[in-house]
Design a protein around this motif. Structure first.
Motif, PDB file in Angstrom:
ATOM      1  N   PHE A 152       0.882  -1.165   0.000  1.00 40.00           N
ATOM      2  CA  PHE A 152       0.000   0.000   0.000  1.00 40.00           C
ATOM      3  C   PHE A 152       0.921   1.217   0.000  1.00 40.00           C
ATOM      4  O   PHE A 152       1.279   1.755   1.047  1.00 40.00           O
ATOM      5  N   VAL A 153       1.338   1.618  -1.209  1.00 40.01           N
ATOM      6  CA  VAL A 153       2.390   2.632  -1.322  1.00 40.01           C
ATOM      7  C   VAL A 153       1.835   4.021  -0.999  1.00 40.01           C
ATOM      8  O   VAL A 153       0.716   4.359  -1.380  1.00 40.01           O
ATOM      9  N   ARG A 154       2.674   4.828  -0.312  1.00 44.38           N
ATOM     10  CA  ARG A 154       2.220   6.129   0.171  1.00 44.38           C
ATOM     11  C   ARG A 154       3.091   7.286  -0.299  1.00 44.38           C
ATOM     12  O   ARG A 154       2.705   8.434  -0.174  1.00 44.38           O
TER      13      ARG A 154
ATOM     14  N   GLN B 250       2.853   0.709 -12.298  1.00 45.55           N
ATOM     15  CA  GLN B 250       1.406   0.744 -12.520  1.00 45.55           C
ATOM     16  C   GLN B 250       0.715  -0.320 -11.671  1.00 45.55           C
ATOM     17  O   GLN B 250      -0.369  -0.079 -11.108  1.00 45.55           O
ATOM     18  N   GLU B 251       1.316  -1.483 -11.544  1.00 47.37           N
ATOM     19  CA  GLU B 251       0.722  -2.551 -10.742  1.00 47.37           C
ATOM     20  C   GLU B 251       0.592  -2.134  -9.278  1.00 47.37           C
ATOM     21  O   GLU B 251      -0.419  -2.397  -8.629  1.00 47.37           O
ATOM     22  N   LEU B 252       1.600  -1.462  -8.752  1.00 48.87           N
ATOM     23  CA  LEU B 252       1.546  -1.000  -7.371  1.00 48.87           C
ATOM     24  C   LEU B 252       0.488   0.087  -7.194  1.00 48.87           C
ATOM     25  O   LEU B 252      -0.206   0.131  -6.173  1.00 48.87           O
ATOM     26  N   GLU B 253       0.359   0.959  -8.190  1.00 48.59           N
ATOM     27  CA  GLU B 253      -0.681   1.987  -8.129  1.00 48.59           C
ATOM     28  C   GLU B 253      -2.067   1.340  -8.126  1.00 48.59           C
ATOM     29  O   GLU B 253      -2.941   1.723  -7.333  1.00 48.59           O
ATOM     30  N   GLU B 254      -2.264   0.351  -8.972  1.00 49.72           N
ATOM     31  CA  GLU B 254      -3.558  -0.324  -9.040  1.00 49.72           C
ATOM     32  C   GLU B 254      -3.848  -1.087  -7.750  1.00 49.72           C
ATOM     33  O   GLU B 254      -4.997  -1.138  -7.293  1.00 49.72           O
TER      34      GLU B 254
END
Length: 246
Positions: free
Chosen positions: A104-106, A200-204
């Motif tokens: 859950f990147v911040r 993009q995968e981490l954003e999604e």
């Protein structure tokens, strides 16, 4: 990732201390009987899930846990330190629990560390994840001593589009050298940090956590598909697990 590239060095410093949150549901109960299965070493079974996380353990375990974690969250680092041995020894190895980590990147530093933990795929993910969490305090100290103007320049749309953002943050935090000692070559690390599909995968993954599960803080946990309230530490999760396996 507009919410990330607009982060200044000042905003990043504030973000480093801001994690944790409480969820609103009780967490799903195990269905049917909860029986151990020691037919194989489940700790060695690590797969990538359809949701993009990495899961350790028996995929058919009666208890499925998903952790939403941030690499710049101090509570997540504490959970990683306290949970790994008892979770793997008492639950995962017994086939009782499967444990999945979804990032859950911040902030840009968080995303850089997440890219490196995921760089070599499923098998090395958990050792890399644990080592990066163990290095969190040193990571903070290193990046806080970096050139703050340079960090601000990295957190711009132009830097992101050029592929410099996450390479630059990882360099400033000493992360490329760190993962180099764990089998990720300098070239491989830089390729992973500039991988637009992985970014993009981490954003999604973050968007799904927000929209589907209403995640507001880290660490947060799904237990058998439901958010678990009052669970943000290993002691609290362990108590819940003990209730479920009795």
């Amino acid at each position: 990732m507009k919410n990330l590239w607009k982060a200044s060095a000042i905003a990043l410093a504030a973000t480093l201390a801001a994690c944790g949150g409480e969820t609103s549901a009780n967490g799903g109960a195990a269905t049917g009987s909860v029986e151990a299965d020691t037919s194989r070493n489940w700790v060695e079974v690590v797969t990538k899930t359809e949701e993009g996380g990495f899961q350790m353990g028996n995929p058919d375990a009666p208890i499925n846990i998903v952790e939403f974690a941030s690499m710049t969250c101090g509570h997540c680092a504490t959970f990683a330190e306290e949970s790994f041995d008892p979770l793997t020894e008492n639950y995962i190895s017994q086939g009782l629990v499967s444990f999945e980590v979804r990032n859950f990147v911040r902030d840009p530093l968080d995303l850089s560390a997440a890219l490196l933990s995921r760089c070599r795929g499923a098998e090395p993910f958990f050792p890399l994840n644990e080592r990066l969490f163990a290095n969190q305090e040193a990571m903070f100290e290193t990046i806080q001593g970096a050139d703050q103007a340079q960090l601000q320049a990295l957190a711009t749309p132009e830097a992101l589009q050029s592929g410099r953002t996450f390479v630059g943050f990882a360099e400033a935090a000493g992360l490329i050298d760190l993962v180099g000692s764990l089998g990720v070559s300098d070239q491989q690390a830089r390729q992973c940090l500039a991988d637009t599909a992985a970014i993009q995968e981490l954003e999604e993954m973050r968007n799904r956590a927000l929209n589907q599960h209403n995640i507001t803080g880290t660490p947060s946990f799904l237990i058998n598909g439901e958010l678990a309230s009052g669970v943000s530490s290993w002691a609290q999760l362990d108590a819940r697990l003990q209730e479920m396996v009795q």
